[in-house]
Design a protein around this motif. Structure first.
Motif, PDB file in Angstrom:
ATOM      1  N   LEU A  13       0.824  -1.215   0.000  1.00  0.00           N
ATOM      2  CA  LEU A  13       0.000   0.000   0.000  1.00  0.00           C
ATOM      3  C   LEU A  13       0.859   1.268   0.000  1.00  0.00           C
ATOM      4  CD1 LEU A  13      -2.876   0.994  -0.166  1.00  0.00           C
ATOM      5  CD2 LEU A  13      -2.940   1.084   2.323  1.00  0.00           C
ATOM      6  N   ALA A  14       2.032   1.242   0.645  1.00  0.00           N
ATOM      7  CA  ALA A  14       2.899   2.434   0.663  1.00  0.00           C
ATOM      8  C   ALA A  14       3.394   2.744  -0.747  1.00  0.00           C
ATOM      9  CB  ALA A  14       4.074   2.218   1.614  1.00  0.00           C
ATOM     10  N   ASP A  33       8.007  -5.441  -7.913  1.00  0.00           N
ATOM     11  CA  ASP A  33       7.726  -6.249  -6.722  1.00  0.00           C
ATOM     12  C   ASP A  33       8.195  -7.676  -6.946  1.00  0.00           C
ATOM     13  OD1 ASP A  33       5.689  -5.634  -4.112  1.00  0.00           O
ATOM     14  OD2 ASP A  33       6.290  -7.722  -4.470  1.00  0.00           O
ATOM     15  N   LYS A  34       8.716  -8.271  -5.892  1.00  0.00           N
ATOM     16  CA  LYS A  34       9.229  -9.642  -6.007  1.00  0.00           C
ATOM     17  C   LYS A  34       8.095 -10.663  -6.054  1.00  0.00           C
ATOM     18  CE  LYS A  34      10.111 -10.056  -1.023  1.00  0.00           C
ATOM     19  NZ  LYS A  34       8.979 -10.900  -0.648  1.00  0.00           N
ATOM     20  N   GLY A  40       1.589  -6.859  -1.117  1.00  0.00           N
ATOM     21  CA  GLY A  40       2.436  -7.114   0.052  1.00  0.00           C
ATOM     22  C   GLY A  40       1.634  -7.733   1.179  1.00  0.00           C
ATOM     23  N   ARG A  41       1.609  -7.064   2.321  1.00  0.00           N
ATOM     24  CA  ARG A  41       0.893  -7.604   3.488  1.00  0.00           C
ATOM     25  C   ARG A  41      -0.619  -7.360   3.406  1.00  0.00           C
ATOM     26  NH1 ARG A  41       4.526  -4.747   7.722  1.00  0.00           N
ATOM     27  NH2 ARG A  41       5.443  -3.795   5.863  1.00  0.00           N
ATOM     28  N   GLN A  57      -6.671  -7.690   7.875  1.00  0.00           N
ATOM     29  CA  GLN A  57      -8.060  -8.175   7.832  1.00  0.00           C
ATOM     30  C   GLN A  57      -9.046  -7.062   7.525  1.00  0.00           C
ATOM     31  OE1 GLN A  57      -8.912 -11.180   7.683  1.00  0.00           O
ATOM     32  NE2 GLN A  57      -6.922 -12.037   8.170  1.00  0.00           N
ATOM     33  N   TYR A  58      -8.750  -5.856   7.981  1.00  0.00           N
ATOM     34  CA  TYR A  58      -9.651  -4.729   7.704  1.00  0.00           C
ATOM     35  C   TYR A  58      -8.896  -3.417   7.827  1.00  0.00           C
ATOM     36  CZ  TYR A  58     -10.091  -5.547  12.768  1.00  0.00           C
ATOM     37  OH  TYR A  58      -9.830  -5.807  14.091  1.00  0.00           O
ATOM     38  N   ILE A 116      14.482  -6.856  -6.590  1.00  0.00           N
ATOM     39  CA  ILE A 116      15.610  -5.942  -6.785  1.00  0.00           C
ATOM     40  C   ILE A 116      16.676  -6.239  -5.733  1.00  0.00           C
ATOM     41  CG2 ILE A 116      16.325  -3.514  -6.853  1.00  0.00           C
ATOM     42  CD1 ILE A 116      14.447  -4.465  -9.210  1.00  0.00           C
ATOM     43  N   ARG A 201      -5.364 -12.897  17.201  1.00  0.00           N
ATOM     44  CA  ARG A 201      -6.671 -12.567  16.616  1.00  0.00           C
ATOM     45  C   ARG A 201      -7.145 -13.742  15.770  1.00  0.00           C
ATOM     46  NH1 ARG A 201      -7.049  -7.244  12.829  1.00  0.00           N
ATOM     47  NH2 ARG A 201      -5.499  -8.430  11.634  1.00  0.00           N
ATOM     48  N   ASP A 292       4.959   1.354   6.173  1.00  0.00           N
ATOM     49  CA  ASP A 292       4.128   1.485   7.376  1.00  0.00           C
ATOM     50  C   ASP A 292       4.944   1.825   8.616  1.00  0.00           C
ATOM     51  OD1 ASP A 292       5.362  -1.023   7.488  1.00  0.00           O
ATOM     52  OD2 ASP A 292       3.596  -2.061   8.286  1.00  0.00           O
ATOM     53  N   LEU A 299      -2.321  -0.362   7.742  1.00  0.00           N
ATOM     54  CA  LEU A 299      -2.535   0.083   6.366  1.00  0.00           C
ATOM     55  C   LEU A 299      -2.595   1.602   6.316  1.00  0.00           C
ATOM     56  CD1 LEU A 299      -5.155  -2.634   5.459  1.00  0.00           C
ATOM     57  CD2 LEU A 299      -2.915  -2.367   4.395  1.00  0.00           C
TER      58      LEU A 299
END
Ligand code: FAD
Length: 318
Positions: A13-14, A33-34, A40-41, A57-58, A116, A201, A292, A299
């Motif tokens: 997201l970053a 991106d690899k 990503g997460r 999750q949200y 990379i 969680r 992050d 996120l």
């Protein structure tokens, strides 16, 4: 003068948020991106006909700016509100969390499965990226590293002003088990967060809007402490252990053996010590780092870091 062209390493997201700011201003931007896809997460895994959200999750917002962004994504039809936490409103991407990263990457230039490994300085203040197959990409005028801090540190070894700060934010691992059941269990709450023990969680994915399936799907996250202790354990063993813990904690009439039972290890899951900065910049003003961990562990923090860096780069370049 060479026109600006920016390479972003990492399409979580970053990186995606940074790219959105830059391409929105007409600046040539290329993401690497690899992984097989962006996110990503913020990712989901497919098993047969089923998908499991394995990372976030949200989405929740503590700032007005991110709340505005969430409402915009909702209007664009890629996220829906999920009234799951009593503390603050939450949203989920539909039909799975990775739908948000797919949506954001749609109009971007993204090279996937490209890890990379090195940043190569060129004459005239230009940069080339070298991937693990020794392909050379570029040249670029500016580089943005939008990977977890630990992976960023390996890429910026020649910039001591960055490595020193990145060391403070290195991430801890987190094991996640995911499973599917034929039974439709009815827990008191779709998100269960115990206060002690190995579980952090447990999320019932079927309860998310737009995620109903015949088989009931769960994702169970372990605490960072437990994950660190088990960091080198086998995924099969971890999946069994976390499933047993989940059975014990939720006290539901679930089978001893689910239909699907697997585990995923996030080696760089979350920093325990955010840097309290929007992003980092090297002394040469050409290499930037966002993610992050600059602001937090969420996120929202990733979006904030990438967006802020994109805005600053936009101003500097134009
Ligand atoms: C199990 C788990 C649950 C979570 N739950 C929530 C939640 O419910 N809500 C929430 O807000 N947040 C949650 N988070 C945190 C959230 O997922 C992250 O904060 C956010 O996704 C981080 O985004 P990012 O862009 O900074 O990094 P990432 O998403 O990690 O993106 C970095 C990208 O860089 C790529 N990369 C790394 N090295 C290289 C390289 N050398 N070359 C090319 N590419 C590379 C990676 O493949 C990855 O795609 C959770 C995290 C985990 C692990």
């Amino acid at each position: 003068m060479t026109p600006a062209s920016i390479a972003i390493i990492g399409a979580g997201l970053a990186g995606l948020s940074c790219a959105q700011q830059l391409t929105g201003a007409g600046i040539k931007t290329c993401l690497f991106d690899k992984a097989r896809g962006p996110g990503g997460r913020l990712s989901s895994r497919r098993r047969s006909e089923l998908t499991f959200d394995l990372g976030a999750q949200y989405l929740t917002a503590s700032s007005t700016a991110f709340e505005q962004q969430l409402l915009e994504w909702q209007q664009q039809g890629c996220i829906l509100p999920w009234p799951v936490t009593s503390q603050q409103p939450a949203w989920v991407a539909t039909p799975r969390m990775s739908a948000l990263s797919r949506h954001l990457s749609q109009s971007l230039i993204l090279h996937t499965q490209t890890r990379i490994q090195r940043l190569l300085a060129q004459p005239e203040n230009l940069w080339v990226l070298v991937d693990e197959a020794n392909n050379h990409w570029g040249p670029f005028t500016h580089l943005v590293i939008a990977t977890p801090a630990t992976q960023a540190k390996a890429l910026v070894v020649d910039f001591p002003e960055l490595t020193a700060t990145l060391s403070d934010a290195e991430e801890e691992p987190k094991w996640v088990a995911y499973f599917a059941l034929t039974e439709q269990l009815t827990p008191e709450h779709p998100v269960y967060q115990p206060h002690e023990g190995p579980l952090q969680r447990a999320t019932l994915l079927n309860a998310k809007p737009g995620q109903a399936t015949n088989l009931q799907r769960w994702v169970v996250e372990a605490t960072p402490e437990w994950s660190q202790e088990q960091v080198n354990a086998s995924p099969e063993g971890v999946a069994e252990l976390l499933y047993k813990e989940w059975l014990k904690e939720l006290n539901l009439k679930a089978p001893e053996k689910p239909l699907i039972l697997e585990a995923h290890r996030w080696l760089y899951a979350q920093t325990q010590k955010p840097l309290e900065k929007d992003f980092l910049v090297a002394d040469n003003q050409q290499v930037f780092v966002c993610g992050d961990y600059c602001r937090g562990q969420s996120l929202e923090a990733a979006w904030q870091s990438g967006t802020q860096l994109g805005k600053v780069l936009r101003k500097t370049i134009q």
